[in-house]
Design a protein around this motif. Sequence first.
Motif, PDB file in Angstrom:
ATOM      1  N   THR A  28       0.802  -1.225   0.000  1.00 16.63           N
ATOM      2  CA  THR A  28       0.000   0.000   0.000  1.00 16.63           C
ATOM      3  C   THR A  28       0.835   1.275   0.000  1.00 16.63           C
ATOM      4  OG1 THR A  28      -0.052  -0.208   2.396  1.00 16.63           O
ATOM      5  CG2 THR A  28      -2.004  -0.971   1.195  1.00 16.63           C
ATOM      6  N   PRO A  53     -10.876   5.258  -7.209  1.00 16.45           N
ATOM      7  CA  PRO A  53     -10.641   4.695  -5.873  1.00 16.45           C
ATOM      8  C   PRO A  53     -11.695   3.632  -5.544  1.00 16.45           C
ATOM      9  CG  PRO A  53     -10.849   7.105  -5.787  1.00 16.45           C
ATOM     10  CD  PRO A  53     -11.205   6.689  -7.165  1.00 16.45           C
ATOM     11  N   LEU A  54     -11.298   2.610  -4.825  1.00 18.28           N
ATOM     12  CA  LEU A  54     -12.247   1.587  -4.376  1.00 18.28           C
ATOM     13  C   LEU A  54     -12.155   1.474  -2.855  1.00 18.28           C
ATOM     14  CD1 LEU A  54     -11.673  -1.327  -6.953  1.00 18.28           C
ATOM     15  CD2 LEU A  54     -13.657   0.180  -6.798  1.00 18.28           C
ATOM     16  N   PRO A  55     -13.300   1.493  -2.166  1.00 18.37           N
ATOM     17  CA  PRO A  55     -13.269   1.423  -0.699  1.00 18.37           C
ATOM     18  C   PRO A  55     -12.979   0.021  -0.180  1.00 18.37           C
ATOM     19  CG  PRO A  55     -15.538   1.514  -1.468  1.00 18.37           C
ATOM     20  CD  PRO A  55     -14.669   1.630  -2.690  1.00 18.37           C
ATOM     21  N   GLY A  56     -13.183  -0.988  -1.011  1.00 13.35           N
ATOM     22  CA  GLY A  56     -12.999  -2.366  -0.555  1.00 13.35           C
ATOM     23  C   GLY A  56     -14.193  -2.823   0.253  1.00 13.35           C
ATOM     24  N   HIS A  57     -14.150  -4.093   0.643  1.00 13.19           N
ATOM     25  CA  HIS A  57     -15.249  -4.635   1.430  1.00 13.19           C
ATOM     26  C   HIS A  57     -15.123  -4.205   2.884  1.00 13.19           C
ATOM     27  CE1 HIS A  57     -16.535  -6.928  -1.954  1.00 13.19           C
ATOM     28  NE2 HIS A  57     -15.449  -7.686  -2.005  1.00 13.19           N
ATOM     29  N   ASN A  58     -16.226  -4.319   3.627  1.00 10.57           N
ATOM     30  CA  ASN A  58     -16.177  -4.098   5.071  1.00 10.57           C
ATOM     31  C   ASN A  58     -15.372  -5.205   5.730  1.00 10.57           C
ATOM     32  OD1 ASN A  58     -17.690  -1.797   4.954  1.00 10.57           O
ATOM     33  ND2 ASN A  58     -19.572  -2.705   5.769  1.00 10.57           N
ATOM     34  N   ASN A  59     -14.921  -4.942   6.947  1.00  6.56           N
ATOM     35  CA  ASN A  59     -14.265  -5.966   7.762  1.00  6.56           C
ATOM     36  C   ASN A  59     -15.295  -6.987   8.241  1.00  6.56           C
ATOM     37  OD1 ASN A  59     -11.543  -5.592   7.859  1.00  6.56           O
ATOM     38  ND2 ASN A  59     -11.490  -4.647   9.862  1.00  6.56           N
ATOM     39  N   PRO A  60     -14.879  -8.197   8.581  1.00  7.22           N
ATOM     40  CA  PRO A  60     -13.553  -8.774   8.374  1.00  7.22           C
ATOM     41  C   PRO A  60     -13.254  -9.026   6.886  1.00  7.22           C
ATOM     42  CG  PRO A  60     -14.769  -9.992  10.077  1.00  7.22           C
ATOM     43  CD  PRO A  60     -15.747  -9.079   9.392  1.00  7.22           C
ATOM     44  N   ILE A  61     -12.018  -8.685   6.500  1.00  6.60           N
ATOM     45  CA  ILE A  61     -11.583  -8.898   5.126  1.00  6.60           C
ATOM     46  C   ILE A  61     -10.613 -10.070   5.039  1.00  6.60           C
ATOM     47  CG2 ILE A  61     -11.912  -6.533   4.295  1.00  6.60           C
ATOM     48  CD1 ILE A  61      -8.757  -6.303   4.757  1.00  6.60           C
ATOM     49  N   ALA A  76      -9.448  -2.655  -2.222  1.00 12.50           N
ATOM     50  CA  ALA A  76      -9.385  -1.300  -1.665  1.00 12.50           C
ATOM     51  C   ALA A  76      -8.122  -0.637  -2.204  1.00 12.50           C
ATOM     52  CB  ALA A  76      -9.324  -1.360  -0.146  1.00 12.50           C
ATOM     53  N   ASN A  77      -8.285   0.509  -2.839  1.00 14.80           N
ATOM     54  CA  ASN A  77      -7.103   1.248  -3.311  1.00 14.80           C
ATOM     55  C   ASN A  77      -7.514   2.672  -3.637  1.00 14.80           C
ATOM     56  OD1 ASN A  77      -6.750   1.797  -6.525  1.00 14.80           O
ATOM     57  ND2 ASN A  77      -8.190   0.115  -6.164  1.00 14.80           N
ATOM     58  N   PRO A  78      -6.554   3.598  -3.578  1.00 13.34           N
ATOM     59  CA  PRO A  78      -6.900   5.017  -3.733  1.00 13.34           C
ATOM     60  C   PRO A  78      -7.086   5.452  -5.184  1.00 13.34           C
ATOM     61  CG  PRO A  78      -4.564   4.783  -3.326  1.00 13.34           C
ATOM     62  CD  PRO A  78      -5.137   3.398  -3.249  1.00 13.34           C
ATOM     63  N   ASP A 211     -17.034 -10.367   5.602  1.00 14.25           N
ATOM     64  CA  ASP A 211     -18.205  -9.544   5.323  1.00 14.25           C
ATOM     65  C   ASP A 211     -18.747  -9.800   3.916  1.00 14.25           C
ATOM     66  OD1 ASP A 211     -19.796  -7.256   6.617  1.00 14.25           O
ATOM     67  OD2 ASP A 211     -19.490  -6.582   4.562  1.00 14.25           O
TER      68      ASP A 211
ATOM     69  N   ASP B  45     -19.661  -4.850  10.452  1.00 10.59           N
ATOM     70  CA  ASP B  45     -18.257  -4.497  10.242  1.00 10.59           C
ATOM     71  C   ASP B  45     -17.467  -4.996  11.457  1.00 10.59           C
ATOM     72  OD1 ASP B  45     -15.985  -3.346   9.075  1.00 10.59           O
ATOM     73  OD2 ASP B  45     -16.987  -1.457   8.646  1.00 10.59           O
ATOM     74  N   GLU B  46     -16.171  -4.764  11.427  1.00 11.68           N
ATOM     75  CA  GLU B  46     -15.296  -5.152  12.526  1.00 11.68           C
ATOM     76  C   GLU B  46     -14.295  -4.023  12.725  1.00 11.68           C
ATOM     77  OE1 GLU B  46     -12.124  -7.797  11.668  1.00 11.68           O
ATOM     78  OE2 GLU B  46     -12.547  -9.120  13.365  1.00 11.68           O
ATOM     79  N   ARG B 262      -9.801   4.733   4.301  1.00  8.45           N
ATOM     80  CA  ARG B 262     -10.160   3.343   4.064  1.00  8.45           C
ATOM     81  C   ARG B 262      -9.655   2.816   2.715  1.00  8.45           C
ATOM     82  NH1 ARG B 262     -15.994   0.378   4.516  1.00  8.45           N
ATOM     83  NH2 ARG B 262     -15.543  -1.181   2.947  1.00  8.45           N
ATOM     84  N   ASN B 263      -9.632   3.673   1.693  1.00  7.68           N
ATOM     85  CA  ASN B 263      -9.167   3.200   0.383  1.00  7.68           C
ATOM     86  C   ASN B 263      -7.650   3.276   0.246  1.00  7.68           C
ATOM     87  OD1 ASN B 263      -8.441   5.844  -0.256  1.00  7.68           O
ATOM     88  ND2 ASN B 263     -10.299   6.252  -1.415  1.00  7.68           N
ATOM     89  N   ARG B 265      -5.710   5.992   0.618  1.00  8.65           N
ATOM     90  CA  ARG B 265      -5.152   7.298   0.276  1.00  8.65           C
ATOM     91  C   ARG B 265      -4.552   7.956   1.514  1.00  8.65           C
ATOM     92  NH1 ARG B 265      -7.064  12.811  -1.228  1.00  8.65           N
ATOM     93  NH2 ARG B 265      -9.184  12.266  -0.657  1.00  8.65           N
TER      94      ARG B 265
END
Lengths: 307, 285
Positions: A28, A53-61, A76-78, A211, B45-46, B262-263, B265
């Motif tokens: 990252t 940008p992608l927020p990704g899934h919620n936790n737990p990942i 998840a990436n900016p 999640d 979520d966690e 979160r992403n 950045r």
Amino acid sequence: MAEVDLSTELCGIRLQNPTVLASGILGTSKGLLKRVAQAGAGAVTIKSLSLEPLPGHNNPIVIGFEAGMLNAVGYANPGIKEGAKEFSNLKEVGVPVIASVIGRGVGDFMKVMEELWGLDFAAVEVSLSCPHTPGYGMLAGQNTPEATKEIVSVVRKCTELPLLVKLSPNVLEIGNVAMAAEEAGADGITAVNTLGPGMVINIEARQPILDFKVGGVSGPALRPIALRCVYDIYKAVKIPILGVGGISTGRHAIEMLMAGASAVGIGTAVYSRGVEVFGLVCSEIKEWMEANGCASTKELIGAAHVS
Amino acid sequence: MLLEPIMMKIEEVIQESPLARSFMFRKGLEYQPGQFVMLWIPGLDEKPFSISYHGKDFFGITVALKGKFTHRLHEMKAGEWVGIRGPFGSAFNLVVSEANLLDVGRACVVGGGVGMASLATLIERLGDLVVVQGARTASDLLYRNRFKVAGPLPTKDMLLCTEDGSAGTKGVPTDLLEDLYRHYRFDVLYTCGPEAMMVKVLDFAMQYNIYMQASLERYIKCAVGLCGQCSCNGLRLCIEGPVLDCEKLRTLEDFGRYARLRNGRRVSIEEYLGGNRRPNKHPSA
């Protein structure tokens, strides 16, 4: 006996040793890449970048189980524009840095590749194989020979950098997908991405822990499958292979080289052995080579292919 | 260490302040002050939380209301179940003798806001110390009955300060450091709270050559050192942190300056806090 030669070559890139940080683990930030390089990796791969940008899934990942890990990070990436800022001046990392890129289709890939111009990446890895992100990779059908050929042909025109294509183990004939990539102009194959997807259920909560419910399987459970895939790909194509899947020791790495890989990716083993795993695997390879009268990694690549 | 979430029943809920509640669990955990657990609300979520209560067969966390996740958690009552994974991360460097007192001498603990949560079990372990707690206003102060307020040394002294002057000294904890040092001559500083405050504590520690540790907060995902989300320059805050010492902090470019959304950045701390903390807009925790 003379010092054994751990160096290897992957699509024309010279690596001091065959260990490579696999995409998705620790990639990252430039700071972490530098640290992995200092820990002994021969090359490092960044965490995949998409156009937006992608927020990704919620936790737990990420969730561990007795034979490895499941992950559903969800890419998840900016985004590529911010990513280009993060990964400027890559010479500071000290080893070759491989860009990993993803896209929903050829349009995305073209735009992402454009943003890579002028950065110090040593190669580009196109991932067509993620099993847990809707719209990307396996969940967008990019792991077929046809889609692979279409995307790789376009990306090929966008870059002069060595081009690796990361494949999914979740296909019947991985050799055919590798051949499609080779025909479309790929310089190398990264094999493999995570397996599955799989699932782990918490029986007290009565629901899947991840999640996203399902996630790609990595670690020890993936290793024999990754080996077989690399073995098949080695028979199918002439371009070099970066073998990834469950490698955590020098013996595992040598096994992967013997299956036909020119270098080996390490990811999940960072969990069991720490960031130091790269240096540890290198010294274990070296020890084995010394004990077995092997002077160079060249002697190992594809050695398991006996008629 | 629990690698997958274990479902645990909330034993008790303690209202610590209008915005903070503690959730108690009857379960023994191998744990050192400063470490955190991941709390899973299935289907939602966690998120990471510092352990703020710890005993042989119990532990608890203190949670301030911030966003969607903490709102849901605050609705939960004793008898309801959540998943717990951990504890994870680094701990405050305590050298505890057989008498269970800190070997390194006298400590000063500087807490700001809900940062007090990660310092609470440390305070319980320390023998000779002074605590300074800062909050926006009197009702936000935590654990006032738990730790003696302004008793004589070497018992636990807790001095209070509030930004609006509604309790204790008006101002922030770092305003008091010079005077405290003159009075107590402490040998070590521990801190957790707003990062701007912790930067000042570091500067103070450097100026007087005092050993110092701080517990940082970043967006944590996998908690096992793989995903890279909590990268602080070359460190993973879930493994090498959350507690870092002065030697690391002084060379850490991100400390007091940058954090990752979160992403992934990397943004200024201010933008990170805005994006992660503003209730109802970008609820995250």
